[in-house]
Design a protein around this motif. Sequence first.
Motif, mmCIF file in Angstrom:
data_model
loop_
_atom_site.group_PDB
_atom_site.id
_atom_site.type_symbol
_atom_site.label_atom_id
_atom_site.label_comp_id
_atom_site.label_asym_id
_atom_site.label_seq_id
_atom_site.Cartn_x
_atom_site.Cartn_y
_atom_site.Cartn_z
ATOM 1 N N ILE A 1 1.289 -0.903 -0.044
ATOM 2 C CA ILE A 1 0.161 -0.076 0.399
ATOM 3 C C ILE A 1 1.264 0.952 -0.459
ATOM 4 N N LYS A 2 1.928 1.329 0.919
ATOM 5 C CA LYS A 2 2.918 2.447 0.695
ATOM 6 C C LYS A 2 3.417 2.660 -0.824
ATOM 7 N N LYS A 3 3.608 1.332 -1.327
ATOM 8 C CA LYS A 3 4.227 1.380 -2.191
ATOM 9 C C LYS A 3 3.657 2.215 -3.627
ATOM 10 N N GLN A 4 1.598 1.905 -4.145
ATOM 11 C CA GLN A 4 0.677 2.798 -4.033
ATOM 12 C C GLN A 4 0.892 3.683 -4.353
ATOM 13 N N ALA A 5 0.932 4.894 -3.117
ATOM 14 C CA ALA A 5 0.591 5.253 -2.652
ATOM 15 C C ALA A 5 2.066 6.617 -2.428
ATOM 16 N N ASN A 6 3.167 5.560 -2.611
ATOM 17 C CA ASN A 6 4.279 6.608 -3.188
ATOM 18 C C ASN A 6 4.952 6.790 -4.584
ATOM 19 N N SER A 7 4.266 5.717 -5.342
ATOM 20 C CA SER A 7 4.326 5.635 -6.149
ATOM 21 C C SER A 7 3.157 6.585 -7.507
ATOM 22 N N LEU A 8 2.519 6.963 -6.667
ATOM 23 C CA LEU A 8 0.856 8.508 -7.263
ATOM 24 C C LEU A 8 2.041 9.268 -7.013
ATOM 25 N N ILE A 9 2.831 9.684 -6.277
ATOM 26 C CA ILE A 9 2.728 10.770 -5.628
ATOM 27 C C ILE A 9 4.235 11.432 -6.390
ATOM 28 N N THR A 10 4.910 10.652 -6.584
ATOM 29 C CA THR A 10 6.138 10.434 -7.288
ATOM 30 C C THR A 10 5.062 10.791 -8.806
ATOM 31 N N LYS A 11 5.179 9.842 -9.121
ATOM 32 C CA LYS A 11 4.840 9.380 -11.027
ATOM 33 C C LYS A 11 3.847 11.593 -11.183
ATOM 34 N N LYS B 1 -10.943 -5.654 6.079
ATOM 35 C CA LYS B 1 -9.379 -5.534 5.103
ATOM 36 C C LYS B 1 -10.211 -4.333 4.634
ATOM 37 N N TYR B 2 -11.246 -4.146 3.438
ATOM 38 C CA TYR B 2 -11.225 -2.980 2.643
ATOM 39 C C TYR B 2 -10.985 -1.770 3.351
ATOM 40 N N GLU B 3 -11.696 -1.931 4.876
ATOM 41 C CA GLU B 3 -11.240 -0.208 5.547
ATOM 42 C C GLU B 3 -10.330 -0.323 5.559
ATOM 43 N N ARG B 4 -9.766 -1.004 6.875
ATOM 44 C CA ARG B 4 -7.891 -0.552 7.186
ATOM 45 C C ARG B 4 -7.590 -0.242 6.053
ATOM 46 N N GLU B 5 -7.711 -0.945 4.457
ATOM 47 C CA GLU B 5 -6.766 -0.684 3.818
ATOM 48 C C GLU B 5 -7.047 0.974 2.920
ATOM 49 N N ALA B 6 -8.121 0.902 3.201
ATOM 50 C CA ALA B 6 -8.146 2.296 2.579
ATOM 51 C C ALA B 6 -7.899 3.328 3.413
ATOM 52 N N ASP B 7 -7.864 3.208 4.176
ATOM 53 C CA ASP B 7 -7.707 4.111 5.614
ATOM 54 C C ASP B 7 -5.777 3.855 5.952
ATOM 55 N N SER B 8 -5.371 3.212 5.518
ATOM 56 C CA SER B 8 -3.469 2.617 4.891
ATOM 57 C C SER B 8 -3.134 3.461 4.351
ATOM 58 N N PHE B 9 -4.433 3.103 3.370
ATOM 59 C CA PHE B 9 -3.314 4.191 1.907
ATOM 60 C C PHE B 9 -3.588 5.582 1.867
ATOM 61 N N ALA B 10 -5.004 6.340 2.624
ATOM 62 C CA ALA B 10 -4.760 7.855 2.973
ATOM 63 C C ALA B 10 -3.746 8.240 4.163
#
Length: 146
Positions: A5-15, A97-106
């Motif tokens: 999740i961290k990699k996905q967020a960081n990838s978007l921010i960088t791109k 699981k979905y809510e925890r993952e979305a919170d983590s992404f946020a």
Amino acid sequence: MQDSIKKQANSLITKYNTNNPFELADYLGFITIITPLDNNISGISQNLKKNIVIYVNSELDYYKKLIVAAHGLGHAILHKETDTIFLEYTNICLQNKYEREADSFAIELLLYNKQSYKYKENVINKTSAKERLNLSMLNFKFPHSY
């Protein structure tokens, strides 16, 4: 999963050179609608015929809108095939699981590049107040800091 999740967020921010969830949604072709919603609904993420729509309650203050948009963006990216309603952003109501993952992404998105070693209990509380994020959400990024 947290690292992914961290990699996905960081990838978007960088791109896209931003961690603003509204800007990222726009870059990704998602539709963001700020509109009045029922009082107990902060946001909704929907997949409508391959169009992702993120609704944010217009009654929220600016910072709460950012949190809800980031959470909705997390659902849109991590859970493309599901529709979700984000109830009471300050109280993680649906502890699945979905809510925890979305919170983590946020949190990864909104606190991009913040290092956990810099955070002690008093600083976590100040960060919570400054960033207008509740402590339980901060636990996703800094699990042993408070």
